[in-house]
Design a protein around this motif. Sequence first.
Motif, mmCIF file in Angstrom:
data_model
loop_
_atom_site.group_PDB
_atom_site.id
_atom_site.type_symbol
_atom_site.label_atom_id
_atom_site.label_comp_id
_atom_site.label_asym_id
_atom_site.label_seq_id
_atom_site.Cartn_x
_atom_site.Cartn_y
_atom_site.Cartn_z
ATOM 1 N N GLU A 1 45.273 -21.176 -29.948
ATOM 2 C CA GLU A 1 43.838 -20.844 -30.661
ATOM 3 C C GLU A 1 42.780 -19.753 -29.596
ATOM 4 O O GLU A 1 43.008 -18.508 -29.620
ATOM 5 C CB GLU A 1 42.493 -20.865 -30.979
ATOM 6 N N ALA A 2 42.604 -20.409 -28.198
ATOM 7 C CA ALA A 2 42.389 -19.995 -27.223
ATOM 8 C C ALA A 2 43.277 -18.767 -26.077
ATOM 9 O O ALA A 2 42.800 -17.950 -25.593
ATOM 10 C CB ALA A 2 41.684 -20.650 -26.224
ATOM 11 N N ALA A 3 44.016 -19.197 -26.578
ATOM 12 C CA ALA A 3 45.576 -18.080 -25.620
ATOM 13 C C ALA A 3 45.113 -16.989 -25.627
ATOM 14 O O ALA A 3 45.781 -16.130 -24.073
ATOM 15 C CB ALA A 3 47.192 -18.359 -26.502
ATOM 16 N N ASN A 4 44.858 -15.865 -26.555
ATOM 17 C CA ASN A 4 44.491 -14.383 -26.172
ATOM 18 C C ASN A 4 43.239 -14.327 -26.354
ATOM 19 O O ASN A 4 42.872 -12.688 -25.944
ATOM 20 C CB ASN A 4 45.368 -13.373 -27.816
ATOM 21 N N LEU A 5 42.250 -15.028 -25.760
ATOM 22 C CA LEU A 5 40.939 -14.846 -25.361
ATOM 23 C C LEU A 5 40.477 -14.438 -23.742
ATOM 24 O O LEU A 5 41.371 -14.911 -23.146
ATOM 25 C CB LEU A 5 39.954 -15.967 -25.758
ATOM 26 N N LEU B 1 32.948 -20.513 -30.778
ATOM 27 C CA LEU B 1 33.503 -21.850 -31.073
ATOM 28 C C LEU B 1 34.573 -22.190 -31.785
ATOM 29 O O LEU B 1 34.901 -22.108 -33.113
ATOM 30 C CB LEU B 1 31.759 -22.516 -32.025
ATOM 31 N N LEU B 2 35.306 -23.358 -30.777
ATOM 32 C CA LEU B 2 36.900 -24.086 -31.558
ATOM 33 C C LEU B 2 36.675 -25.747 -31.460
ATOM 34 O O LEU B 2 36.158 -26.330 -30.962
ATOM 35 C CB LEU B 2 37.667 -23.210 -30.740
ATOM 36 N N ILE B 3 36.733 -25.919 -33.121
ATOM 37 C CA ILE B 3 36.831 -26.999 -32.758
ATOM 38 C C ILE B 3 38.515 -27.894 -33.954
ATOM 39 O O ILE B 3 38.606 -27.470 -34.353
ATOM 40 C CB ILE B 3 35.338 -27.524 -34.372
ATOM 41 N N ASP C 1 31.182 -15.049 -37.783
ATOM 42 C CA ASP C 1 32.333 -14.546 -38.763
ATOM 43 C C ASP C 1 33.186 -16.034 -38.536
ATOM 44 O O ASP C 1 33.241 -16.481 -37.723
ATOM 45 C CB ASP C 1 32.506 -13.924 -38.141
ATOM 46 N N VAL C 2 33.562 -16.495 -39.652
ATOM 47 C CA VAL C 2 34.790 -17.752 -39.699
ATOM 48 C C VAL C 2 35.642 -16.988 -39.710
ATOM 49 O O VAL C 2 36.712 -16.444 -40.407
ATOM 50 C CB VAL C 2 34.156 -17.962 -41.149
ATOM 51 N N LEU C 3 36.631 -17.503 -38.655
ATOM 52 C CA LEU C 3 37.772 -16.814 -38.173
ATOM 53 C C LEU C 3 39.544 -17.497 -38.408
ATOM 54 O O LEU C 3 40.330 -17.585 -39.076
ATOM 55 C CB LEU C 3 38.479 -16.796 -36.874
ATOM 56 N N MET C 4 39.262 -18.898 -38.619
ATOM 57 C CA MET C 4 39.173 -19.807 -39.191
ATOM 58 C C MET C 4 39.020 -21.316 -39.398
ATOM 59 O O MET C 4 38.140 -21.709 -38.632
ATOM 60 C CB MET C 4 40.689 -20.870 -38.527
ATOM 61 N N CYS C 5 39.847 -21.891 -40.972
ATOM 62 C CA CYS C 5 38.885 -23.055 -41.088
ATOM 63 C C CYS C 5 40.417 -23.875 -42.768
ATOM 64 O O CYS C 5 39.725 -23.548 -43.490
ATOM 65 C CB CYS C 5 37.822 -22.791 -41.953
ATOM 66 N N VAL D 1 47.501 -34.996 -40.087
ATOM 67 C CA VAL D 1 47.352 -34.271 -40.551
ATOM 68 C C VAL D 1 45.893 -33.112 -39.216
ATOM 69 O O VAL D 1 44.906 -34.596 -39.279
ATOM 70 C CB VAL D 1 46.823 -33.708 -41.816
ATOM 71 N N ASP D 2 45.296 -32.609 -38.841
ATOM 72 C CA ASP D 2 44.597 -32.137 -38.320
ATOM 73 C C ASP D 2 44.138 -31.290 -38.729
ATOM 74 O O ASP D 2 44.479 -30.449 -40.081
ATOM 75 C CB ASP D 2 44.812 -31.383 -36.620
ATOM 76 N N SER D 3 42.749 -30.247 -38.219
ATOM 77 C CA SER D 3 42.344 -29.447 -38.805
ATOM 78 C C SER D 3 41.827 -28.380 -37.949
ATOM 79 O O SER D 3 41.064 -28.792 -36.939
ATOM 80 C CB SER D 3 40.832 -29.885 -39.225
ATOM 81 N N THR D 4 41.363 -27.378 -37.744
ATOM 82 C CA THR D 4 41.110 -26.320 -37.137
ATOM 83 C C THR D 4 39.785 -25.376 -37.937
ATOM 84 O O THR D 4 39.847 -25.222 -39.162
ATOM 85 C CB THR D 4 41.712 -25.123 -36.348
ATOM 86 N N VAL D 5 38.504 -26.022 -37.580
ATOM 87 C CA VAL D 5 37.683 -24.950 -37.630
ATOM 88 C C VAL D 5 37.027 -23.697 -36.175
ATOM 89 O O VAL D 5 36.640 -24.433 -35.029
ATOM 90 C CB VAL D 5 36.375 -25.269 -37.810
ATOM 91 N N MET D 6 37.069 -22.455 -36.470
ATOM 92 C CA MET D 6 37.246 -21.558 -35.225
ATOM 93 C C MET D 6 35.752 -20.539 -35.934
ATOM 94 O O MET D 6 36.391 -19.831 -36.884
ATOM 95 C CB MET D 6 37.986 -20.918 -34.781
ATOM 96 N N VAL D 7 35.422 -20.661 -35.195
ATOM 97 C CA VAL D 7 33.890 -19.254 -35.771
ATOM 98 C C VAL D 7 33.772 -18.560 -34.301
ATOM 99 O O VAL D 7 34.071 -19.166 -33.300
ATOM 100 C CB VAL D 7 32.904 -19.968 -36.083
#
Length: 212
Positions: free
Chosen positions: A28-32, A133-135, A172-176, A194-200
């Motif tokens: 998720e951070a590769a293109n930031l 913020l990437l969780i 903005d919620v980018l991923m949940c 199973v994992d989860s991603t929250v990205m805002v």
Amino acid sequence: MSSEYWDTRYAESHHVWSGRVNDVLGREAANLPPGRALDLGAGEGADAIWLARRGWRVTAADISRVALDKAAAHAAEEGVADRIDWQRHDLNETFPEGAYDLVSAQFLHSPDGLTRDPILRSAAAAVAPGGVLLIGSHAGWPDWVEHQHHDVEFPSPEEILDRLELADGEWDVLMCREHDREQRKPDGTIGIRVDSTVMVRRKALAEAASGH
């Protein structure tokens, strides 16, 4: 969450973790665009070093001095020591200062008294306007783990997002979402957990002021 617990764990072997960037961060951070990053629970430093290689200036925080010393040595070997500020923090008590373009919290789970929700709210507060913020979290124990710590909670991504208590109109919620990840089991075979991603993303000041 005691420093003694984690110092002992990190002292027991040369490497506790794989030495590779966490999947969620790497994906998720590769293109930031690089800026200032905060890595919470930095451990042996793989994520911080990956970010530094990509041009980020990183503040990396962990409770274990043993882990941080290992991480600093690895960063020096990789030639990025000048791009990473290693800081020891018991996140239950202290939190790194500053505002960041990326705050990464990867797998902040502990059987030893981690107050996760307030820490993640502090992580959100540390995000600069326009920053992310990437969780990354586990969604539960893998089925091959026999001795599970039942006091470790695995909230859903929706619960994680709700507990951040983000101000309306400012994010903005980018991923949940939850997702599968391959992981090597103790017997050497590959299993799925199973994992989860929250990205805002915190809106830039102009965006928040205009309501967009």
